[in-house]
Design a protein around this motif. Structure first.
Motif, PDB file in Angstrom:
ATOM      1  N   ALA A  46      31.487  31.334  17.416  1.00  8.80           N
ATOM      2  CA  ALA A  46      32.828  31.182  16.868  1.00  8.80           C
ATOM      3  C   ALA A  46      32.707  31.208  15.351  1.00  8.80           C
ATOM      4  O   ALA A  46      32.166  30.269  14.762  1.00  8.80           O
ATOM      5  CB  ALA A  46      33.448  29.863  17.336  1.00  8.80           C
ATOM      6  N   PRO A  47      33.177  32.263  14.680  1.00  8.74           N
ATOM      7  CA  PRO A  47      33.031  32.361  13.226  1.00  8.74           C
ATOM      8  C   PRO A  47      33.720  31.211  12.503  1.00  8.74           C
ATOM      9  O   PRO A  47      34.776  30.741  12.929  1.00  8.74           O
ATOM     10  CB  PRO A  47      33.710  33.705  12.904  1.00  8.74           C
ATOM     11  N   GLY A  48      33.124  30.790  11.417  1.00  9.26           N
ATOM     12  CA  GLY A  48      33.676  29.676  10.670  1.00  9.26           C
ATOM     13  C   GLY A  48      35.080  29.934  10.180  1.00  9.26           C
ATOM     14  O   GLY A  48      35.949  29.045  10.255  1.00  9.26           O
ATOM     15  N   PHE A  49      35.369  31.167   9.711  1.00  7.91           N
ATOM     16  CA  PHE A  49      36.705  31.452   9.176  1.00  7.91           C
ATOM     17  C   PHE A  49      37.772  31.354  10.271  1.00  7.91           C
ATOM     18  O   PHE A  49      38.901  30.918  10.022  1.00  7.91           O
ATOM     19  CB  PHE A  49      36.734  32.843   8.522  1.00  7.91           C
ATOM     20  N   ALA A  50      37.399  31.749  11.497  1.00  9.64           N
ATOM     21  CA  ALA A  50      38.350  31.671  12.604  1.00  9.64           C
ATOM     22  C   ALA A  50      38.658  30.208  12.953  1.00  9.64           C
ATOM     23  O   ALA A  50      39.805  29.858  13.257  1.00  9.64           O
ATOM     24  CB  ALA A  50      37.793  32.404  13.823  1.00  9.64           C
ATOM     25  N   LEU A  51      37.631  29.363  12.923  1.00  4.97           N
ATOM     26  CA  LEU A  51      37.841  27.949  13.197  1.00  4.97           C
ATOM     27  C   LEU A  51      38.716  27.306  12.121  1.00  4.97           C
ATOM     28  O   LEU A  51      39.567  26.455  12.426  1.00  4.97           O
ATOM     29  CB  LEU A  51      36.493  27.227  13.290  1.00  4.97           C
ATOM     30  N   LYS A  52      38.536  27.731  10.865  1.00  2.91           N
ATOM     31  CA  LYS A  52      39.351  27.178   9.786  1.00  2.91           C
ATOM     32  C   LYS A  52      40.800  27.606   9.925  1.00  2.91           C
ATOM     33  O   LYS A  52      41.726  26.828   9.650  1.00  2.91           O
ATOM     34  CB  LYS A  52      38.793  27.621   8.434  1.00  2.91           C
ATOM     35  N   ILE A  53      41.032  28.842  10.391  1.00  2.00           N
ATOM     36  CA  ILE A  53      42.396  29.302  10.623  1.00  2.00           C
ATOM     37  C   ILE A  53      43.033  28.518  11.764  1.00  2.00           C
ATOM     38  O   ILE A  53      44.182  28.081  11.695  1.00  2.00           O
ATOM     39  CB  ILE A  53      42.416  30.814  10.939  1.00  2.00           C
ATOM     40  N   ALA A  54      42.240  28.301  12.828  1.00  2.00           N
ATOM     41  CA  ALA A  54      42.776  27.629  14.014  1.00  2.00           C
ATOM     42  C   ALA A  54      42.979  26.132  13.798  1.00  2.00           C
ATOM     43  O   ALA A  54      43.961  25.556  14.278  1.00  2.00           O
ATOM     44  CB  ALA A  54      41.840  27.860  15.202  1.00  2.00           C
ATOM     45  N   LEU A  55      42.052  25.489  13.088  1.00  2.00           N
ATOM     46  CA  LEU A  55      42.063  24.033  12.994  1.00  2.00           C
ATOM     47  C   LEU A  55      42.471  23.513  11.630  1.00  2.00           C
ATOM     48  O   LEU A  55      42.722  22.306  11.484  1.00  2.00           O
ATOM     49  CB  LEU A  55      40.665  23.488  13.340  1.00  2.00           C
ATOM     50  N   GLY A  56      42.518  24.380  10.630  1.00  2.00           N
ATOM     51  CA  GLY A  56      42.820  23.898   9.291  1.00  2.00           C
ATOM     52  C   GLY A  56      41.700  23.013   8.774  1.00  2.00           C
ATOM     53  O   GLY A  56      40.525  23.233   9.072  1.00  2.00           O
ATOM     54  N   GLU A  57      42.068  21.993   8.014  1.00  2.65           N
ATOM     55  CA  GLU A  57      41.068  21.096   7.432  1.00  2.65           C
ATOM     56  C   GLU A  57      40.246  20.392   8.500  1.00  2.65           C
ATOM     57  O   GLU A  57      39.095  20.016   8.271  1.00  2.65           O
ATOM     58  CB  GLU A  57      41.759  20.076   6.526  1.00  2.65           C
ATOM     59  N   MET A  58      40.822  20.227   9.700  1.00  4.52           N
ATOM     60  CA  MET A  58      40.119  19.544  10.780  1.00  4.52           C
ATOM     61  C   MET A  58      38.882  20.319  11.236  1.00  4.52           C
ATOM     62  O   MET A  58      38.026  19.786  11.958  1.00  4.52           O
ATOM     63  CB  MET A  58      41.061  19.310  11.959  1.00  4.52           C
ATOM     64  N   ALA A  59      38.748  21.577  10.819  1.00  8.15           N
ATOM     65  CA  ALA A  59      37.558  22.362  11.161  1.00  8.15           C
ATOM     66  C   ALA A  59      36.288  21.701  10.641  1.00  8.15           C
ATOM     67  O   ALA A  59      35.187  21.976  11.134  1.00  8.15           O
ATOM     68  CB  ALA A  59      37.676  23.780  10.606  1.00  8.15           C
ATOM     69  N   THR A  60      36.456  20.832   9.664  1.00 10.51           N
ATOM     70  CA  THR A  60      35.287  20.106   9.136  1.00 10.51           C
ATOM     71  C   THR A  60      34.564  19.332  10.227  1.00 10.51           C
ATOM     72  O   THR A  60      33.361  19.089  10.135  1.00 10.51           O
ATOM     73  CB  THR A  60      35.729  19.155   8.004  1.00 10.51           C
ATOM     74  N   LEU A  61      35.280  18.943  11.280  1.00 14.68           N
ATOM     75  CA  LEU A  61      34.675  18.173  12.362  1.00 14.68           C
ATOM     76  C   LEU A  61      33.579  18.961  13.080  1.00 14.68           C
ATOM     77  O   LEU A  61      32.635  18.374  13.611  1.00 14.68           O
ATOM     78  CB  LEU A  61      35.736  17.740  13.375  1.00 14.68           C
ATOM     79  N   VAL A  62      33.721  20.290  13.108  1.00 13.22           N
ATOM     80  CA  VAL A  62      32.738  21.106  13.836  1.00 13.22           C
ATOM     81  C   VAL A  62      31.868  21.951  12.923  1.00 13.22           C
ATOM     82  O   VAL A  62      30.803  22.427  13.338  1.00 13.22           O
ATOM     83  CB  VAL A  62      33.437  22.016  14.880  1.00 13.22           C
ATOM     84  N   LEU A  63      32.303  22.138  11.683  1.00 14.07           N
ATOM     85  CA  LEU A  63      31.536  22.980  10.771  1.00 14.07           C
ATOM     86  C   LEU A  63      30.654  22.195   9.816  1.00 14.07           C
ATOM     87  O   LEU A  63      29.688  22.726   9.280  1.00 14.07           O
ATOM     88  CB  LEU A  63      32.483  23.879   9.966  1.00 14.07           C
ATOM     89  N   ASP A  64      31.011  20.930   9.569  1.00 15.36           N
ATOM     90  CA  ASP A  64      30.191  20.080   8.707  1.00 15.36           C
ATOM     91  C   ASP A  64      29.163  19.330   9.540  1.00 15.36           C
ATOM     92  O   ASP A  64      29.325  19.179  10.756  1.00 15.36           O
ATOM     93  CB  ASP A  64      31.055  19.076   7.953  1.00 15.36           C
ATOM     94  N   GLY A  65      28.123  18.841   8.904  1.00 16.92           N
ATOM     95  CA  GLY A  65      27.099  18.116   9.657  1.00 16.92           C
ATOM     96  C   GLY A  65      26.317  17.146   8.804  1.00 16.92           C
ATOM     97  O   GLY A  65      26.367  17.191   7.566  1.00 16.92           O
ATOM     98  N   GLN A  66      25.608  16.265   9.482  1.00 16.57           N
ATOM     99  CA  GLN A  66      24.711  15.308   8.826  1.00 16.57           C
ATOM    100  C   GLN A  66      23.525  15.049   9.744  1.00 16.57           C
ATOM    101  O   GLN A  66      23.687  14.943  10.963  1.00 16.57           O
ATOM    102  CB  GLN A  66      25.415  13.964   8.555  1.00 16.57           C
ATOM    103  N   ASN A  67      22.363  14.940   9.162  1.00 14.26           N
ATOM    104  CA  ASN A  67      21.156  14.595   9.903  1.00 14.26           C
ATOM    105  C   ASN A  67      20.913  13.094   9.713  1.00 14.26           C
ATOM    106  O   ASN A  67      20.217  12.668   8.800  1.00 14.26           O
ATOM    107  CB  ASN A  67      19.970  15.412   9.388  1.00 14.26           C
ATOM    108  N   VAL A  68      21.516  12.300  10.585  1.00 12.87           N
ATOM    109  CA  VAL A  68      21.536  10.845  10.416  1.00 12.87           C
ATOM    110  C   VAL A  68      20.445  10.198  11.264  1.00 12.87           C
ATOM    111  O   VAL A  68      20.189  10.620  12.400  1.00 12.87           O
ATOM    112  CB  VAL A  68      22.930  10.281  10.772  1.00 12.87           C
TER     113      VAL A  68
END
Length: 462
Positions: free
Chosen positions: A258-280
């Protein structure tokens, strides 16, 4: 002493209440906007009280004799698109609810509260690229989720009684069988149309629900001065690796990214939930001796979505332990608590009384088809538990452990079932959901029947 819980009917809260009850914590209270509905949704004795954080209203009787507060309440961050109004709701649900609890504690210096355990999230660290490992000392981020978590945690600093232990539980992606992120992921994976999200390089810090609730109990039962704990498994995975392991467990292809730009179009700012990450990394939990039940992702996913499924139920009746155990260890009573539609009949057993090694023969009907069922009592420990294991029957595997213990002037019963449907992967795909639904219906019927048999009133199971 009592334990007061907010967010008790959510994914974590419900399982946590069962976990606490099973381990002997009897005085459990719940704050809810709808106490009657919350009360009716549990099979165990809890005390429910009204609160409304937005109106700064709370029934202060809920705090009497409370030793520990567990604060889980907060608007689901993935429930809907992040409009300005929704973002305010996400922040306020956390900040205002924490503030109300803190103010209530400060207003009454006669309260016996010793511990305040509050949920938080690893989003506080912001989006971190690469493999940088983040323990509890890591710097904070500056995006919306980080600012939300910072404001959320900051509220507890206003507790005036500095002897109260405050623990913030920074939670990662909670993997659960029913609900949460994993449930949303399953459909495309099972259809074979899943793949990495965006670049796939973003790190996913995850935790199995069983560890999530066990961690909270660990904090309830131990006094730790550390303010912050990362609630994640010891090893994070990139989204690409997570996707590959999920496909391996489900035996499905994972070739459609799922391309990042498509997720941003579909989810808006909420796309950060699936596109951002942390190695905790859960440094503080590990140093305090917590042992993870699931520290490997493949084991966790196999447990949750693999071919062997689990069903669990907890129920309490106000009746003596020995009488409840005797009822269940008489095979004839199984007919009484089984829906008539199954035409369930006991044909006989190999010993006069049920004991370890007893073989029991039954017959039943599933969707109008007759089946013979033979089980063995593979474990029998009077007034504690017994296990019946299918030797022959409609399932590829069926192992049902019945547990019993004294609890709150009555008996707490637990059912733990491990099962596999026949015909392997095809059977799981075709019939798995129907089998789960049927098992839920059967045990719900049984719960209602047991309340009638043991003279309980005003009980309801959703």
């Amino acid at each position: 002493m009592g334990i007061l819980i907010t967010g008790a009917t959510g994914l974590i809260g419900r399982e946590l209440i069962h976990e606490l009850a099973i381990h002997g914590h009897e005085d459990i209270r719940v704050l809810s906007r709808n106490p009657e509905k919350a009360q009716a949704s549990f099979n165990i004795p809890i005390k429910c009280f009204y609160w409304d954080p937005e109106k700064a209203q709370v029934d202060k009787a809920a705090f009497d004799s409370v030793h520990t507060i567990i604060h889980l309440a907060g608007e689901n961050i993935g429930a809907r698109r992040w409009s300005k109004q929704q973002k305010e709701k996400i922040i306020n649900s956390r900040v205002l609810s924490t503030r109300l609890l803190v103010n209530t504690i400060n207003e009454n210096n006669t309260l016996k509260i010793k511990k305040f355990i509050s949920a938080s999230a690893i989003g506080i660290y912001g989006n971190r690229s690469g493999d940088q490992v983040l323990d509890e000392q890591a710097d904070y981020g500056s995006d919306f989720l980080a600012k939300t978590c910072i404001a959320w945690e900051k509220e507890t600093a206003n507790i005036q009684n500095k002897e109260i232990i405050v623990n913030h539980v920074r939670t990662g992606i909670v993997l659960a069988r029913n609900g949460g992120a994993l449930e949303k992921m399953l459909i495309p994976f099972k259809l074979g149309v899943a793949g990495k999200l965006g670049s796939g390089e973003q790190m996913m810090s995850w935790i199995h629900l069983a560890d999530m609730v066990s961690i909270y109990r660990f904090l309830v039962e131990n006094d730790f001065g550390e303010n912050v704990f990362n609630a994640v498994a010891p090893k994070a995975h990139s989204n690409s690796n997570f996707t590959r392991i999920m496909g391996k467990v489900l035996k499905r292809p994972t070739l459609l990214p799922a391309p990042g730009f498509a997720l941003k179009i579909a989810l808006g700012e909420m796309a950060t939930l699936v596109l951002d990450g942390q190695n905790v990394y859960p440094k503080n939990f590990l140093e305090k001796g917590y042992k993870f039940k699931f520290d490997h992702l493949e084991d966790a996913l196999t447990n949750l979505v693999g071919p062997e499924q689990e069903f669990k139920q907890v129920q309490w009746v106000e009746h003596p332990l020995d009488e409840v155990f005797d009822f269940f260890s008489d095979e004839r009573n199984l007919e009484t608590i089984t829906p008539d539609s199954l035409s369930f009949k006991v044909l006989g057993k190999s010993t006069e009384q049920i004991e370890a090694g007893t073989i029991i023969d039954y017959k039943l009907s599933l969707y109008g088809l007759p089946f013979k069922w033979k089980t063995e009592i593979s474990n029998f420990n009077r007034n504690k538990e017994f296990t019946d294991t299918q030797l022959k029957g409609p399932y590829k595997k069926w192992v049902h452990t019945h547990g019993f213990k004294k609890y709150a002037n009555g008996t707490l019963m637990t059912d733990n079932v491990s099962y596999k449907v026949p015909m392997g992967e095809i059977g799981s795909i075709v019939a798995g959901a129907f089998v789960r639904k049927d098992i839920n219906k059967i045990f719900n019927y049984r719960s209602q029947k047991l309340y009638k048999i043991f003279g309980e009133t005003n009980k309801h199971v959703e």
